[in-house]
Design a protein around this motif. Structure first.
Motif, mmCIF file in Angstrom:
data_model
loop_
_atom_site.group_PDB
_atom_site.id
_atom_site.type_symbol
_atom_site.label_atom_id
_atom_site.label_comp_id
_atom_site.label_asym_id
_atom_site.label_seq_id
_atom_site.Cartn_x
_atom_site.Cartn_y
_atom_site.Cartn_z
ATOM 1 N N LEU A 67 0.769 -1.457 -0.184
ATOM 2 C CA LEU A 67 -0.064 0.192 -0.416
ATOM 3 C C LEU A 67 1.085 1.108 -0.227
ATOM 4 C CD1 LEU A 67 -2.717 -1.026 2.243
ATOM 5 C CD2 LEU A 67 -3.134 -0.870 0.572
ATOM 6 N N HIS A 68 2.328 1.141 0.460
ATOM 7 C CA HIS A 68 2.749 2.319 0.782
ATOM 8 C C HIS A 68 3.357 2.891 -0.470
ATOM 9 C CE1 HIS A 68 6.973 4.303 0.888
ATOM 10 N NE2 HIS A 68 6.158 5.436 2.150
ATOM 11 N N GLU A 69 4.104 1.607 -1.236
ATOM 12 C CA GLU A 69 4.548 1.196 -2.940
ATOM 13 C C GLU A 69 3.821 2.438 -4.247
ATOM 14 O OE1 GLU A 69 6.397 -2.381 -3.713
ATOM 15 O OE2 GLU A 69 8.262 -1.249 -2.366
ATOM 16 N N LYS A 70 2.259 1.756 -3.655
ATOM 17 C CA LYS A 70 0.861 1.751 -4.619
ATOM 18 C C LYS A 70 0.529 2.895 -4.009
ATOM 19 C CE LYS A 70 -3.505 -0.312 -6.321
ATOM 20 N NZ LYS A 70 -3.469 -0.820 -6.475
ATOM 21 N N TYR A 71 0.650 3.408 -3.219
ATOM 22 C CA TYR A 71 -0.703 4.633 -2.896
ATOM 23 C C TYR A 71 -0.239 5.721 -2.089
ATOM 24 C CZ TYR A 71 -4.178 2.283 -4.312
ATOM 25 O OH TYR A 71 -5.161 1.477 -5.032
ATOM 26 N N LYS A 72 1.287 5.167 -1.465
ATOM 27 C CA LYS A 72 2.181 6.337 -0.753
ATOM 28 C C LYS A 72 1.809 6.688 0.592
ATOM 29 C CE LYS A 72 5.538 6.612 -3.740
ATOM 30 N NZ LYS A 72 6.399 5.656 -3.753
#
Length: 109
Positions: A89-94
């Motif tokens: 989720l961090h990589e996809k949505y920051k």
């Protein structure tokens, strides 16, 4: 007139015995790393169940908690590596969040 919707939580549970993932953060970064992690949780739950993470947030966050920005970035990176926050989720949505954070938030509300 209806009551206005409140964003976030006033408090969140913190287990008496922390799991190995949190202990790894403290082992690697000392009590400052543990403090940064807890401050991030406070900020997440204040907002809701996730936190938008960008350069400006990290800069202001590090200033507000009086921590070196490189230390904050290192703790965040390790929290992602140790799965305290959801890396996908961090990589996809920051954003910073996790299944556990979301579960505790929705149980509380």
């Amino acid at each position: 007139m209806s009551r206005p919707f409140k964003q976030g939580l006033d408090y969140f549970p913190l287990d008496v015995e922390l799991d190995d993932k949190v202990e790894l953060i403290e082992a690697k970064h000392g009590i400052e790393g543990f403090g940064i992690f807890i401050k991030l949780l406070q900020r997440i739950y204040k907002e809701g169940y996730f936190l938008n993470l960008n350069e400006e947030f990290v800069l202001l966050f590090s200033k507000r908690i009086n921590a070196d920005i490189n230390k904050v970035n290192a703790v965040i990176k390790d929290c992602l590596c140790y799965h305290l926050f959801d890396k996908t989720l961090h990589e996809k949505y920051k954003i910073l969040t996790s299944a556990g954070i979301q579960k505790r938030y929705f149980t509380a509300i």
